[in-house]
Motif scaffolding. Structure first.
Motif, PDB file in Angstrom:
ATOM      1  N   GLN A  95       0.832  -1.208   0.000  1.00  0.00           N
ATOM      2  CA  GLN A  95       0.000   0.000   0.000  1.00  0.00           C
ATOM      3  C   GLN A  95       0.867   1.258   0.000  1.00  0.00           C
ATOM      4  O   GLN A  95       0.598   2.204  -0.741  1.00  0.00           O
ATOM      5  N   ILE A  96       1.884   1.254   0.816  1.00  0.00           N
ATOM      6  CA  ILE A  96       2.759   2.427   0.916  1.00  0.00           C
ATOM      7  C   ILE A  96       3.516   2.640  -0.384  1.00  0.00           C
ATOM      8  O   ILE A  96       3.602   3.766  -0.888  1.00  0.00           O
ATOM      9  N   ARG A  97       4.054   1.554  -0.957  1.00  0.00           N
ATOM     10  CA  ARG A  97       4.772   1.675  -2.239  1.00  0.00           C
ATOM     11  C   ARG A  97       3.873   2.209  -3.348  1.00  0.00           C
ATOM     12  O   ARG A  97       4.320   2.960  -4.211  1.00  0.00           O
ATOM     13  N   ALA A  98       2.602   1.826  -3.316  1.00  0.00           N
ATOM     14  CA  ALA A  98       1.656   2.258  -4.350  1.00  0.00           C
ATOM     15  C   ALA A  98       1.120   3.666  -4.091  1.00  0.00           C
ATOM     16  O   ALA A  98       0.343   4.183  -4.896  1.00  0.00           O
ATOM     17  N   GLY A  99       1.512   4.256  -2.973  1.00  0.00           N
ATOM     18  CA  GLY A  99       1.038   5.594  -2.660  1.00  0.00           C
ATOM     19  C   GLY A  99      -0.392   5.626  -2.158  1.00  0.00           C
ATOM     20  O   GLY A  99      -1.030   6.677  -2.145  1.00  0.00           O
ATOM     21  N   GLU A 100      -0.904   4.467  -1.727  1.00  0.00           N
ATOM     22  CA  GLU A 100      -2.273   4.372  -1.217  1.00  0.00           C
ATOM     23  C   GLU A 100      -2.300   4.701   0.270  1.00  0.00           C
ATOM     24  O   GLU A 100      -1.273   4.696   0.945  1.00  0.00           O
ATOM     25  N   ALA A 101      -3.480   4.951   0.776  1.00  0.00           N
ATOM     26  CA  ALA A 101      -3.648   5.150   2.214  1.00  0.00           C
ATOM     27  C   ALA A 101      -3.314   3.835   2.930  1.00  0.00           C
ATOM     28  O   ALA A 101      -3.708   2.763   2.462  1.00  0.00           O
ATOM     29  N   PRO A 102      -2.600   3.912   4.047  1.00  0.00           N
ATOM     30  CA  PRO A 102      -2.205   2.690   4.772  1.00  0.00           C
ATOM     31  C   PRO A 102      -3.348   2.119   5.611  1.00  0.00           C
ATOM     32  O   PRO A 102      -3.301   2.104   6.831  1.00  0.00           O
ATOM     33  N   THR A 103      -4.357   1.608   4.948  1.00  0.00           N
ATOM     34  CA  THR A 103      -5.552   1.116   5.641  1.00  0.00           C
ATOM     35  C   THR A 103      -5.306  -0.155   6.445  1.00  0.00           C
ATOM     36  O   THR A 103      -6.077  -0.484   7.342  1.00  0.00           O
ATOM     37  N   VAL A 104      -4.237  -0.855   6.127  1.00  0.00           N
ATOM     38  CA  VAL A 104      -3.931  -2.114   6.823  1.00  0.00           C
ATOM     39  C   VAL A 104      -3.233  -1.850   8.163  1.00  0.00           C
ATOM     40  O   VAL A 104      -3.256  -2.700   9.046  1.00  0.00           O
ATOM     41  N   ARG A 105      -2.664  -0.671   8.329  1.00  0.00           N
ATOM     42  CA  ARG A 105      -1.871  -0.383   9.531  1.00  0.00           C
ATOM     43  C   ARG A 105      -2.624  -0.638  10.843  1.00  0.00           C
ATOM     44  O   ARG A 105      -2.055  -1.288  11.740  1.00  0.00           O
ATOM     45  N   PRO A 106      -3.869  -0.192  11.023  1.00  0.00           N
ATOM     46  CA  PRO A 106      -4.536  -0.471  12.308  1.00  0.00           C
ATOM     47  C   PRO A 106      -4.661  -1.966  12.609  1.00  0.00           C
ATOM     48  O   PRO A 106      -4.463  -2.394  13.744  1.00  0.00           O
ATOM     49  N   GLN A 107      -4.964  -2.760  11.595  1.00  0.00           N
ATOM     50  CA  GLN A 107      -5.068  -4.206  11.798  1.00  0.00           C
ATOM     51  C   GLN A 107      -3.696  -4.788  12.126  1.00  0.00           C
ATOM     52  O   GLN A 107      -3.573  -5.643  13.009  1.00  0.00           O
ATOM     53  N   LEU A 108      -2.656  -4.334  11.454  1.00  0.00           N
ATOM     54  CA  LEU A 108      -1.292  -4.802  11.715  1.00  0.00           C
ATOM     55  C   LEU A 108      -0.905  -4.506  13.159  1.00  0.00           C
ATOM     56  O   LEU A 108      -0.356  -5.371  13.856  1.00  0.00           O
ATOM     57  N   VAL A 109      -1.207  -3.303  13.618  1.00  0.00           N
ATOM     58  CA  VAL A 109      -0.880  -2.914  14.993  1.00  0.00           C
ATOM     59  C   VAL A 109      -1.670  -3.768  15.979  1.00  0.00           C
ATOM     60  O   VAL A 109      -1.108  -4.274  16.958  1.00  0.00           O
ATOM     61  N   TRP A 110      -2.971  -3.956  15.733  1.00  0.00           N
ATOM     62  CA  TRP A 110      -3.794  -4.758  16.640  1.00  0.00           C
ATOM     63  C   TRP A 110      -3.283  -6.192  16.726  1.00  0.00           C
ATOM     64  O   TRP A 110      -3.144  -6.748  17.819  1.00  0.00           O
ATOM     65  N   VAL A 111      -2.999  -6.799  15.583  1.00  0.00           N
ATOM     66  CA  VAL A 111      -2.514  -8.190  15.571  1.00  0.00           C
ATOM     67  C   VAL A 111      -1.154  -8.276  16.264  1.00  0.00           C
ATOM     68  O   VAL A 111      -0.887  -9.217  17.019  1.00  0.00           O
ATOM     69  N   GLY A 112      -0.300  -7.288  16.042  1.00  0.00           N
ATOM     70  CA  GLY A 112       1.001  -7.267  16.714  1.00  0.00           C
ATOM     71  C   GLY A 112       0.862  -7.180  18.221  1.00  0.00           C
ATOM     72  O   GLY A 112       1.555  -7.881  18.966  1.00  0.00           O
ATOM     73  N   ARG A 113      -0.037  -6.344  18.686  1.00  0.00           N
ATOM     74  CA  ARG A 113      -0.257  -6.217  20.137  1.00  0.00           C
ATOM     75  C   ARG A 113      -0.854  -7.490  20.719  1.00  0.00           C
ATOM     76  O   ARG A 113      -0.507  -7.898  21.834  1.00  0.00           O
ATOM     77  N   PHE A 114      -1.745  -8.119  19.978  1.00  0.00           N
ATOM     78  CA  PHE A 114      -2.336  -9.384  20.419  1.00  0.00           C
ATOM     79  C   PHE A 114      -1.243 -10.453  20.554  1.00  0.00           C
ATOM     80  O   PHE A 114      -1.169 -11.148  21.572  1.00  0.00           O
ATOM     81  N   ALA A 115      -0.394 -10.567  19.546  1.00  0.00           N
ATOM     82  CA  ALA A 115       0.706 -11.543  19.591  1.00  0.00           C
ATOM     83  C   ALA A 115       1.653 -11.229  20.743  1.00  0.00           C
ATOM     84  O   ALA A 115       2.131 -12.139  21.432  1.00  0.00           O
ATOM     85  N   PHE A 116       1.921  -9.941  20.957  1.00  0.00           N
ATOM     86  CA  PHE A 116       2.804  -9.554  22.063  1.00  0.00           C
ATOM     87  C   PHE A 116       2.186  -9.949  23.409  1.00  0.00           C
ATOM     88  O   PHE A 116       2.880 -10.475  24.283  1.00  0.00           O
ATOM     89  N   GLY A 117       0.894  -9.698  23.572  1.00  0.00           N
ATOM     90  CA  GLY A 117       0.227 -10.088  24.809  1.00  0.00           C
ATOM     91  C   GLY A 117       0.339 -11.582  25.071  1.00  0.00           C
ATOM     92  O   GLY A 117       0.621 -12.011  26.192  1.00  0.00           O
ATOM     93  N   LEU A 118       0.146 -12.365  24.028  1.00  0.00           N
ATOM     94  CA  LEU A 118       0.286 -13.819  24.171  1.00  0.00           C
ATOM     95  C   LEU A 118       1.728 -14.210  24.477  1.00  0.00           C
ATOM     96  O   LEU A 118       1.967 -15.168  25.219  1.00  0.00           O
ATOM     97  N   THR A 119       2.678 -13.468  23.929  1.00  0.00           N
ATOM     98  CA  THR A 119       4.095 -13.729  24.203  1.00  0.00           C
ATOM     99  C   THR A 119       4.389 -13.565  25.693  1.00  0.00           C
ATOM    100  O   THR A 119       5.241 -14.271  26.237  1.00  0.00           O
ATOM    101  N   ILE A 120       3.684 -12.683  26.357  1.00  0.00           N
ATOM    102  CA  ILE A 120       3.861 -12.486  27.798  1.00  0.00           C
ATOM    103  C   ILE A 120       3.081 -13.541  28.591  1.00  0.00           C
ATOM    104  O   ILE A 120       3.544 -14.049  29.608  1.00  0.00           O
ATOM    105  N   VAL A 121       1.890 -13.894  28.125  1.00  0.00           N
ATOM    106  CA  VAL A 121       1.032 -14.844  28.836  1.00  0.00           C
ATOM    107  C   VAL A 121       1.597 -16.263  28.812  1.00  0.00           C
ATOM    108  O   VAL A 121       1.525 -16.981  29.821  1.00  0.00           O
ATOM    109  N   VAL A 122       2.176 -16.681  27.705  1.00  0.00           N
ATOM    110  CA  VAL A 122       2.631 -18.073  27.557  1.00  0.00           C
ATOM    111  C   VAL A 122       3.661 -18.472  28.625  1.00  0.00           C
ATOM    112  O   VAL A 122       3.507 -19.525  29.261  1.00  0.00           O
TER     113      VAL A 122
END
Length: 137
Positions: free
Chosen positions: A98-125
């Motif tokens: 998206q960024i290379r194409a000059g489009e709005a980074p609409t995927v960024r919020p989902q990427l951040v949410w999934v990253g935070r979810f994975a991080f939380g599990l990394t602490i819980v495990v």
């Protein structure tokens, strides 16, 4: 390696890189991810194998609740791995495109949410691992 490396990425690597802009930012994120993935996913493989071997010694013989906590931990590990793979190999490349194409980074919020979810599990495990050890003793 997985836990410490993930903490370093979340609190040191990514915040510094996100202050960059344009191609420098993209290059830095790509380099960091490319260098981290073999170490991180290699460590996950070791953790899964050794965890299964250690748990096998206590399944059915440990105190009440061990099997239930083990099932929760195994589910958390599976979710952590799935979320991490989705973040790194689906959402990350999609955002970069998206960024290379000059489009709005609409995927960024989902990427951040999934990253935070994975991080939380990394602490819980590991916390679940300590609970399992307490139940096994």
């Amino acid at each position: 390696m997985w836990v410490g490396g993930t903490i370093a990425l979340v609190f040191v690597g990514v915040p510094v890189i996100t202050k960059l802009e344009g191609e420098a930012r993209a290059t830095a994120l790509r380099e960091l991810g490319g260098r981290w993935r073999p170490l991180g996913y290699g460590a996950i493989g070791v953790l899964v194998v050794t965890g299964l071997l250690l748990a096998d010694d206590d399944v059915g013989d440990a105190s009440a609740g061990f099997d239930a906590v083990l099932a929760v931990k195994m589910g958390a590990v599976a979710l952590m791995i799935a979320a991490s793979l989705y973040h790194d190999y689906v959402l990350g490349p999609r955002l970069a495109a998206q960024i290379r194409a000059g489009e709005a980074p609409t995927v960024r919020p989902q990427l951040v949410w999934v990253g935070r979810f994975a991080f939380g599990l990394t602490i819980v495990v590991p916390i679940l691992g300590v609970a399992l050890q307490q139940l096994a003793d």
